[in-house]
Design a protein around this motif. Structure first.
Motif, PDB file in Angstrom:
ATOM      1  N   VAL A 436       0.851  -1.186   0.000  1.00  0.00           N
ATOM      2  CA  VAL A 436       0.000   0.000   0.000  1.00  0.00           C
ATOM      3  C   VAL A 436       0.888   1.238   0.000  1.00  0.00           C
ATOM      4  O   VAL A 436       1.983   1.231   0.576  1.00  0.00           O
ATOM      5  CB  VAL A 436      -0.951   0.009   1.220  1.00  0.00           C
ATOM      6  CG1 VAL A 436      -0.176   0.124   2.525  1.00  0.00           C
ATOM      7  CG2 VAL A 436      -1.971   1.127   1.119  1.00  0.00           C
ATOM      8  N   VAL A 437       0.430   2.286  -0.665  1.00  0.00           N
ATOM      9  CA  VAL A 437       1.114   3.585  -0.652  1.00  0.00           C
ATOM     10  C   VAL A 437       0.202   4.577   0.065  1.00  0.00           C
ATOM     11  O   VAL A 437      -0.981   4.715  -0.288  1.00  0.00           O
ATOM     12  CB  VAL A 437       1.428   4.086  -2.071  1.00  0.00           C
ATOM     13  CG1 VAL A 437       2.012   5.504  -2.011  1.00  0.00           C
ATOM     14  CG2 VAL A 437       2.405   3.147  -2.757  1.00  0.00           C
ATOM     15  N   ILE A 438       0.754   5.254   1.057  1.00  0.00           N
ATOM     16  CA  ILE A 438       0.010   6.244   1.846  1.00  0.00           C
ATOM     17  C   ILE A 438       0.581   7.619   1.513  1.00  0.00           C
ATOM     18  O   ILE A 438       1.760   7.890   1.768  1.00  0.00           O
ATOM     19  CB  ILE A 438       0.143   5.957   3.351  1.00  0.00           C
ATOM     20  CG1 ILE A 438      -0.376   4.558   3.656  1.00  0.00           C
ATOM     21  CG2 ILE A 438      -0.603   7.004   4.171  1.00  0.00           C
ATOM     22  CD1 ILE A 438      -0.027   4.060   5.033  1.00  0.00           C
ATOM     23  N   VAL A 439      -0.241   8.463   0.927  1.00  0.00           N
ATOM     24  CA  VAL A 439       0.221   9.780   0.479  1.00  0.00           C
ATOM     25  C   VAL A 439      -0.157  10.809   1.536  1.00  0.00           C
ATOM     26  O   VAL A 439      -1.339  11.022   1.815  1.00  0.00           O
ATOM     27  CB  VAL A 439      -0.379  10.149  -0.886  1.00  0.00           C
ATOM     28  CG1 VAL A 439       0.245  11.437  -1.403  1.00  0.00           C
ATOM     29  CG2 VAL A 439      -0.147   9.016  -1.889  1.00  0.00           C
ATOM     30  N   SER A 440       0.853  11.418   2.118  1.00  0.00           N
ATOM     31  CA  SER A 440       0.669  12.368   3.217  1.00  0.00           C
ATOM     32  C   SER A 440       1.535  13.599   2.977  1.00  0.00           C
ATOM     33  O   SER A 440       2.285  14.037   3.839  1.00  0.00           O
ATOM     34  CB  SER A 440       1.052  11.712   4.552  1.00  0.00           C
ATOM     35  OG  SER A 440       0.316  10.539   4.776  1.00  0.00           O
ATOM     36  N   VAL A 643     -12.244   6.151   4.784  1.00  0.00           N
ATOM     37  CA  VAL A 643     -10.971   5.866   5.438  1.00  0.00           C
ATOM     38  C   VAL A 643      -9.780   6.206   4.537  1.00  0.00           C
ATOM     39  O   VAL A 643      -8.694   5.652   4.680  1.00  0.00           O
ATOM     40  CB  VAL A 643     -10.899   4.397   5.924  1.00  0.00           C
ATOM     41  CG1 VAL A 643     -11.837   4.194   7.102  1.00  0.00           C
ATOM     42  CG2 VAL A 643     -11.213   3.432   4.803  1.00  0.00           C
ATOM     43  N   GLY A 644      -9.994   7.132   3.615  1.00  0.00           N
ATOM     44  CA  GLY A 644      -8.884   7.711   2.874  1.00  0.00           C
ATOM     45  C   GLY A 644      -8.451   7.018   1.611  1.00  0.00           C
ATOM     46  O   GLY A 644      -7.548   7.511   0.914  1.00  0.00           O
ATOM     47  N   ARG A 645      -9.040   5.886   1.261  1.00  0.00           N
ATOM     48  CA  ARG A 645      -8.643   5.206   0.038  1.00  0.00           C
ATOM     49  C   ARG A 645      -9.152   5.997  -1.166  1.00  0.00           C
ATOM     50  O   ARG A 645     -10.318   6.386  -1.209  1.00  0.00           O
ATOM     51  CB  ARG A 645      -9.181   3.782  -0.011  1.00  0.00           C
ATOM     52  CG  ARG A 645      -8.571   2.931  -1.141  1.00  0.00           C
ATOM     53  CD  ARG A 645      -9.122   1.522  -1.110  1.00  0.00           C
ATOM     54  NE  ARG A 645      -8.853   0.863   0.153  1.00  0.00           N
ATOM     55  CZ  ARG A 645      -7.748   0.169   0.427  1.00  0.00           C
ATOM     56  NH1 ARG A 645      -6.803   0.054  -0.495  1.00  0.00           N
ATOM     57  NH2 ARG A 645      -7.588  -0.407   1.595  1.00  0.00           N
ATOM     58  N   VAL A 646      -8.279   6.259  -2.117  1.00  0.00           N
ATOM     59  CA  VAL A 646      -8.655   7.023  -3.304  1.00  0.00           C
ATOM     60  C   VAL A 646      -9.645   6.204  -4.117  1.00  0.00           C
ATOM     61  O   VAL A 646      -9.388   5.038  -4.443  1.00  0.00           O
ATOM     62  CB  VAL A 646      -7.416   7.372  -4.148  1.00  0.00           C
ATOM     63  CG1 VAL A 646      -7.821   8.127  -5.413  1.00  0.00           C
ATOM     64  CG2 VAL A 646      -6.433   8.212  -3.325  1.00  0.00           C
ATOM     65  N   TRP A 647     -10.773   6.835  -4.409  1.00  0.00           N
ATOM     66  CA  TRP A 647     -11.790   6.131  -5.203  1.00  0.00           C
ATOM     67  C   TRP A 647     -11.174   5.640  -6.526  1.00  0.00           C
ATOM     68  O   TRP A 647     -10.440   6.369  -7.183  1.00  0.00           O
ATOM     69  CB  TRP A 647     -12.965   7.051  -5.531  1.00  0.00           C
ATOM     70  CG  TRP A 647     -13.842   7.440  -4.366  1.00  0.00           C
ATOM     71  CD1 TRP A 647     -14.017   8.693  -3.864  1.00  0.00           C
ATOM     72  CD2 TRP A 647     -14.683   6.583  -3.589  1.00  0.00           C
ATOM     73  NE1 TRP A 647     -14.905   8.685  -2.813  1.00  0.00           N
ATOM     74  CE2 TRP A 647     -15.337   7.388  -2.626  1.00  0.00           C
ATOM     75  CE3 TRP A 647     -14.953   5.210  -3.604  1.00  0.00           C
ATOM     76  CZ2 TRP A 647     -16.234   6.871  -1.692  1.00  0.00           C
ATOM     77  CZ3 TRP A 647     -15.851   4.698  -2.661  1.00  0.00           C
ATOM     78  CH2 TRP A 647     -16.478   5.520  -1.731  1.00  0.00           C
ATOM     79  N   GLY A 648     -11.467   4.407  -6.879  1.00  0.00           N
ATOM     80  CA  GLY A 648     -10.982   3.832  -8.125  1.00  0.00           C
ATOM     81  C   GLY A 648      -9.635   3.160  -8.017  1.00  0.00           C
ATOM     82  O   GLY A 648      -9.153   2.607  -9.005  1.00  0.00           O
ATOM     83  N   THR A 649      -8.998   3.210  -6.830  1.00  0.00           N
ATOM     84  CA  THR A 649      -7.702   2.551  -6.652  1.00  0.00           C
ATOM     85  C   THR A 649      -7.849   1.361  -5.714  1.00  0.00           C
ATOM     86  O   THR A 649      -8.799   1.255  -4.940  1.00  0.00           O
ATOM     87  CB  THR A 649      -6.638   3.513  -6.075  1.00  0.00           C
ATOM     88  OG1 THR A 649      -6.974   3.832  -4.709  1.00  0.00           O
ATOM     89  CG2 THR A 649      -6.554   4.777  -6.897  1.00  0.00           C
ATOM     90  N   LYS A 650      -6.853   0.501  -5.758  1.00  0.00           N
ATOM     91  CA  LYS A 650      -6.819  -0.670  -4.893  1.00  0.00           C
ATOM     92  C   LYS A 650      -5.936  -0.449  -3.668  1.00  0.00           C
ATOM     93  O   LYS A 650      -6.228  -0.937  -2.583  1.00  0.00           O
ATOM     94  CB  LYS A 650      -6.284  -1.883  -5.671  1.00  0.00           C
ATOM     95  CG  LYS A 650      -7.083  -2.258  -6.914  1.00  0.00           C
ATOM     96  CD  LYS A 650      -8.405  -2.892  -6.555  1.00  0.00           C
ATOM     97  CE  LYS A 650      -9.085  -3.434  -7.809  1.00  0.00           C
ATOM     98  NZ  LYS A 650     -10.391  -4.057  -7.482  1.00  0.00           N
ATOM     99  N   CYS A 655      -3.632  10.331   3.748  1.00  0.00           N
ATOM    100  CA  CYS A 655      -3.660  10.443   5.212  1.00  0.00           C
ATOM    101  C   CYS A 655      -3.047  11.768   5.635  1.00  0.00           C
ATOM    102  O   CYS A 655      -1.925  11.819   6.146  1.00  0.00           O
ATOM    103  CB  CYS A 655      -2.916   9.263   5.832  1.00  0.00           C
ATOM    104  SG  CYS A 655      -3.064   9.142   7.619  1.00  0.00           S
ATOM    105  N   ASP A 656      -3.772  12.860   5.390  1.00  0.00           N
ATOM    106  CA  ASP A 656      -3.285  14.185   5.786  1.00  0.00           C
ATOM    107  C   ASP A 656      -4.440  15.177   5.728  1.00  0.00           C
ATOM    108  O   ASP A 656      -5.611  14.781   5.687  1.00  0.00           O
ATOM    109  CB  ASP A 656      -2.111  14.634   4.905  1.00  0.00           C
ATOM    110  CG  ASP A 656      -2.450  14.723   3.420  1.00  0.00           C
ATOM    111  OD1 ASP A 656      -3.649  14.753   3.068  1.00  0.00           O
ATOM    112  OD2 ASP A 656      -1.525  14.760   2.590  1.00  0.00           O
ATOM    113  N   SER A 657      -4.149  16.465   5.714  1.00  0.00           N
ATOM    114  CA  SER A 657      -5.190  17.496   5.723  1.00  0.00           C
ATOM    115  C   SER A 657      -6.021  17.507   4.454  1.00  0.00           C
ATOM    116  O   SER A 657      -7.101  18.108   4.425  1.00  0.00           O
ATOM    117  CB  SER A 657      -4.557  18.878   5.920  1.00  0.00           C
ATOM    118  OG  SER A 657      -3.683  19.196   4.847  1.00  0.00           O
TER     119      SER A 657
END
Length: 689
Positions: A436-440, A643-650, A655-657
């Motif tokens: 998983v990649v979490i973009v913050s 819960v922050g998952r980008v729509w259309g992605t797996k 996870c930020d402002s």
């Protein structure tokens, strides 16, 4: 000609020295030249870069001054009488042909006399009683966080976190504590605390020139302002480029520490107020009741000093604060008595600053200036000294600094990040995969990075909003805001979701400590802008200058957004294009809070009220920017799921402002931390992604 040549030529022009010494004349304290200007112009290493704009104006001004002096019978400006100098300077300052050059001299004179930079402590600081760190304090600079080199990065991790601020730090700490192997990618350099303080010209809040916590050159943006479209680079004016800080720990490394909870109404703004025409106001997909346990966890794991009472009675709590509130000061006592007379509630501001020794670190020493710089005793709590060290201490988290994620890749079975860095001056690309990649990366860079990666629906980048700010200052009957920290001390929440201010209103607090340079450049009406009277005011009635600042709701609109610019960065990737539109409802919040601030100050006996003088912030990127990857229950009204998952992605989570659909009536960092705990826990609960 080179900047060094202009600098050396300037030194040989006595008119500049003589004129500066009339802008700040000698009395019991040194004049401008001996009090710091010579050292600033000639001997400060950054002057070659900073003052390129000024030297031609100063050289031109010297010639004009000498010509004017000869016209009144003198041989040159340096040799005429004091009275003649002052008269000629007044004339030149008012002439359309020379006023700009005079303004340049006034500006650099004040910078040299009233601003610390490059290790200088000019006379103006001691004159006004400014001491950055109390004399009894022994500064402690903690070891920098352990990071890894690019060639030590593994080819695969359980999770890659892009950005090390409050959101990314929490995500890394939660995942590592659950046994996940984590890579945190931070594009800022791994600077020491000492490198992030003691500079009044390059800080985040006071960036007269390039900011130390800016991304630096090679990160251009296109910004739409009232003056039109501007292309700015990461080393340019922070008030235009954007006030977000780039450091290990993100903005929490140098923030002011106000750690508020949002109100229940802040999570259901559309249900409470409706959606005004042209706006995109929505409810959160969670409630205050859902968030409350995470708020308590955030207060304890970050470390917040506060008191239960008037400021907490409208937000249910399951735990007390881990530390007592910061002790009182003159500004708290001054405004508290006025609030009592008005029948307003008030209390000490909750701060993520150690009021007592906590978490193995000492208590705040109340140094002169807190916001925008790092703490000299490591008592200010942020991702850098809480969440990131905890993640790294597990042995499962690698921190990669001075490297940039330039592309995010999603996939059915694996995600990944393309990372770029300069290794010994040579660009190097590394590709790392993860479950998983979490973009913050913050509300500007998160959508920019995702859009540049071809990720996100039509809501990605939209609904950019911040807070409305209203600052009022005046003259108190006695010195109130002395140079003692940490900054803000007292607040009222009586105008949050009340009948007094529309659209949710906001918090009103005492104004934070102001740097001497800001006072010098913006004297109140009736005070001369230079000369002996200005200098006397700086060391006298300036101490009575006092005010309040209000932070209120900004109603999001869909046209305010982050898109991709035509300019590219140092890696050939598109920069951010920023557009900010302000809804009329937001302006009503700003005006309403300003009126209430005036009422409070007048009740306290403050006179001569006027809007606080400051350099205008015209960028779309404020330090509280939010909403550009907002959460929602459907891809029709949001960029990410609850819960922050980008729509259309797996396998891509934000996870930020960027996630917050609305930005509340108070400062947002504690909410960012609390929501990050919620998002990270949800990710762990559904592992594998």
């Amino acid at each position: 000609m080179s900047a060094a040549h202009d600098r050396d030529r300037l030194r040989a022009l006595p008119a500049v020295k003589a004129a500066a010494n009339r802008i700040i004349p000698r009395d019991d304290w040194p004049s401008a030249w001996d009090g710091g200007l010579e050292a600033y112009l000639i001997h400060t290493p950054s002057s070659d870069r900073d003052l390129v704009w000024a030297w031609p104006s100063l050289i031109h001004l010297a010639g004009e001054l000498d010509r004017a002096a000869r016209a009144v019978g003198g041989s040159c400006f340096a040799d005429v009488t004091v009275a003649q100098k002052d008269e000629l300077l007044k004339r030149i300052s008012e002439s359309p042909d020379t006023s700009e050059a005079f303004d340049a001299l006034r500006r650099v004179t004040f910078e040299g006399y009233y601003a610390a930079c490059g290790g200088r402590e000019p006379a103006g600081l001691a004159m006004v009683g400014y001491r950055e760190v109390p004399d009894h304090v022994r500064e402690s600079d903690p070891e920098r966080l352990s990071d890894v080199s690019l060639d030590a990065v593994q080819s695969h991790y359980d999770a890659i976190v892009v950005g090390s601020g409050p959101g990314g730090g929490v995500a890394a700490a939660v995942l590592a504590s659950e046994g996940k192997r984590v890579l945190v990618v931070e594009r800022a350099r791994n600077l020491s605390n000492a490198q992030l303080r003691g500079d009044h010209l390059h800080g985040k809040r006071n960036a007269v020139y390039w900011p130390v916590v800016g991304p630096g050159a090679g990160h251009p943006r296109s910004v739409r302002t009232d003056a039109g479209e501007l292309t700015l680079d990461g080393g340019d004016d922070a008030s235009l480029y954007g006030l977000n800080a780039y450091a290990v720990g993100g903005g929490s490394r140098i923030w002011q520490g106000m750690a508020w909870r949002f109100f229940p109404e802040d999570f259901r703004m559309r249900s409470t107020y409706g959606n005004p025409e042209g706006a995109s106001l929505v409810d959160w997909p969670v409630t205050y009741e859902d968030m409350e346990p995470y708020y308590s966890r955030a207060e304890w794991e970050l470390g917040v000093a506060g008191d239960e009472g008037t400021l907490t009675m409208r937000t249910a709590r399951s735990a007390r604060y881990p530390m007592p509130a910061m002790g009182s000061d003159a500004s708290r006592e001054f405004l508290a008595s006025a609030a009592d007379r008005l029948g307003w509630g008030w209390g000490p501001i909750p701060l993520a600053i150690n009021s007592v020794p906590h978490d193995g670190r000492g208590a705040c020493v109340r140094c002169a200036h807190c916001v925008g710089i790092s703490c000299p005793v490591n008592a200010k709590n942020g991702s850098n000294n809480t969440f990131l060290p905890r993640a790294i201490s597990t042995g499962l988290c690698d921190l990669l600094t001075d490297a940039e994620a330039v592309e995010i890749r999603d996939g059915d079975h694996v995600a990944g990040v393309v990372i770029m860095a300069n290794t010994r001056g040579v660009p190097v690309e590394v590709r790392v995969t993860a479950d998983v990649v979490i973009v913050s990366a913050g509300a500007i860079e998160t959508p920019r990075l995702l859009l540049a990666s071809g990720i996100g629906n039509e809501h990605m980048g939209r609904h950019l909003h911040d807070h409305r700010i209203s600052s009022i200052v005046g003259t108190a009957p006695f010195p109130v805001k002395t140079y003692s920290g940490p900054g803000h001390s007292i607040a009222t929440l009586d105008h949050v979701h009340s009948a007094t201010v529309p659209w949710g209103g906001g918090v009103i607090a005492d104004i934070s400590n102001t740097l001497p340079l800001t006072f010098a450049e913006h004297p109140p009406v009736g005070i001369p802008e230079w000369g002996i009277a200005h200098k006397r005011w700086m060391r006298g009635d300036r101490a009575r200058r006092f005010g309040v600042v209000a932070i209120g709701q900004e109603i999001p609109v869909p046209t305010s957004r982050v898109t991709l610019a035509g300019v590219t960065d140092r890696w050939g990737r598109p920069g951010a294009a920023l557009r900010k539109d302000v809804h009329e409802a937001s302006r009503l919040v700003e005006v309403g809070l300003g009126r209430q601030g005036e009422i409070w100050l007048r009740a306290a006996g403050t006179t001569d009220l006027e809007p606080a003088g400051s350099r205008p912030i015209t960028s779309a990127a404020g330090e509280h920017s939010a909403g550009t990857a907002r959460m929602g229950t459907s891809s029709l009204n949001s960029a990410t799921d609850p819960v922050g998952r980008v729509w259309g992605t797996k396998r891509v989570v934000v996870c930020d402002s960027s996630l917050t659909p609305t930005n509340g009536s108070v400062n947002p960092t504690l909410t960012i931390v609390a929501n990050a705990f919620r998002v990270a826990e949800a990710l762990v609960a559904e592992w594998p992604p």
